[in-house]
Design an enzyme around this catalytic site. Structure first.
Site, PDB file in Angstrom:
ATOM      1  N   HIS A  37      18.184 127.228  64.445  1.00 44.78           N
ATOM      2  CA  HIS A  37      17.553 126.966  65.832  1.00 44.78           C
ATOM      3  C   HIS A  37      16.806 128.252  66.266  1.00 44.78           C
ATOM      4  CE1 HIS A  37      19.817 123.560  67.732  1.00 44.78           C
ATOM      5  NE2 HIS A  37      19.782 123.429  66.366  1.00 44.78           N
ATOM      6  N   GLU A 106      14.278 118.861  65.356  1.00 45.67           N
ATOM      7  CA  GLU A 106      14.252 118.630  66.771  1.00 45.67           C
ATOM      8  C   GLU A 106      13.004 119.313  67.520  1.00 45.67           C
ATOM      9  OE1 GLU A 106      17.055 120.748  65.984  1.00 45.67           O
ATOM     10  OE2 GLU A 106      18.450 119.521  65.202  1.00 45.67           O
TER      11      GLU A 106
END
Length: 319
Positions: A37, A106
């Site tokens: 991330h 994402e």
């Protein structure tokens, strides 16, 4: 069956992640998995270190435990050539213990480079092209590629391992499960959906099948529930939300109505081993054989001890 431990790069700093990985090896886990991330899901989590650097340190400080990204998006924030190089290097320095988990990504992490975030169809198209590029570079030599979305020009990965990493492709539906079967070596999922395994197998996939099992351990059940709500309530929002929101503040808003009862429904919570065994059995019954325990409880060391002393033997008996 293999059992893994999820390293929360959003919940802990890099030094602590390394420490937990060493402890996970000592506790008997087969592998550790870590997300890749740029942002945490919630500001309250407070961390988001660079996964590839942390994994390099873990590889140097462990001897046996496997490593897996869960998962990397090789299409927007990274070019697939960079991931091909990074994964090859990590495979070498870990003595072949690395698995490359990849997915369509994402918005939370990919929008940061200012190139937007494509539609679901566009993500799948890019993921196919990225996997083709990674495979091409892993064949050695100078390579070029001209795709609809991604290009490669006269590139070569000079340091390739003797045995290439397994590529496990994340899937949430039949299309992505088909991509995993056609372009990957394994499947990666976050829900106990047998239809994902069925679609993967129908497409010709016969590799390892990874899945994350949400748990929250604490000596007191209410403490486990509260800790999971504070750090992981975003997970209750579902993939259609999780893939689309751009920043932690948006996940704060989207998860505002999540209750502790919602947490109890989605997570195996508390100290009772029967609760955790039942949760894992759901994934085994769905056809998954590489299960990642994703602990959202407040005490990582307590959970690692719980796994070693109480849970490990019972979970392995399920396989």
């Amino acid at each position: 069956m293999k059992i893994g431990y999820k390293l929360s790069s959003e919940g802990f700093g890099p030094d602590e992640l390394v420490r937990q990985a060493v402890r996970a090896e000592q506790a008997g886990f087969d592998f550790v998995e870590m997300s890749d991330h740029f942002h945490p899901w919630l500001d309250g989590q407070g961390h988001s270190s660079f996964t590839w650097t942390v994994f390099g340190v873990i590889a140097a400080k462990t001897d046996r435990i496997g490593l897996a990204t869960g998962v990397t998006c090789p299409t927007v924030r990274y070019h697939p050539a960079i991931i091909a190089q990074a994964a090859a290097t990590l495979a070498i320095v870990s003595d072949g213990r690395f698995t490359l988990g990849v997915g369509a990504g994402e918005r939370l992490n990919e929008h940061v480079v200012g190139q937007g975030f494509p539609s679901v169809r566009g993500r799948h198209e890019r993921l196919r092209e990225a996997l083709e590029i990674i495979r091409l570079l892993w064949r050695g030599g100078y390579r070029s590629y001209e795709g609809k979305h991604l290009q490669l020009e006269d590139a070569r990965v000079f340091d390739l391992p003797d045995e290439l990493p397994v590529i496990a492709v994340a899937a949430s539906g039949p299309v992505s499960a088909g991509i995993a079967a056609e372009y990957g070596d394994g499947l990666f999922a976050t829900e106990p959906k047998p239809e994902l395994v069925e679609a993967y197998r129908k497409g010709g996939g016969d590799g390892p099948r990874y899945a994350e099992v949400p748990v929250a351990w604490a000596a007191d059940e209410q403490q486990a529930v509260r800790a999971a709500w504070e750090t992981s309530r975003w997970a209750v929002t579902g993939w259609r939300v999780m893939s689309e929101l751009p920043n932690p503040v948006n996940f704060e808003a989207a998860s505002r109505t999540v209750t502790e009862d919602d947490i109890r429904q989605q997570f195996a919570v508390g100290p009772d081993p029967e609760t955790h065994v039942a949760a894992v059995r759901t994934y085994v019954d769905a056809g998954f054989d590489h299960l990642v325990l994703q602990n959202a409880g407040p005490d990582p060391d307590g959970f690692l001890d719980f796994y070693r002393d109480t849970l490990a033997e019972r979970l392995r008996a399920l396989g």
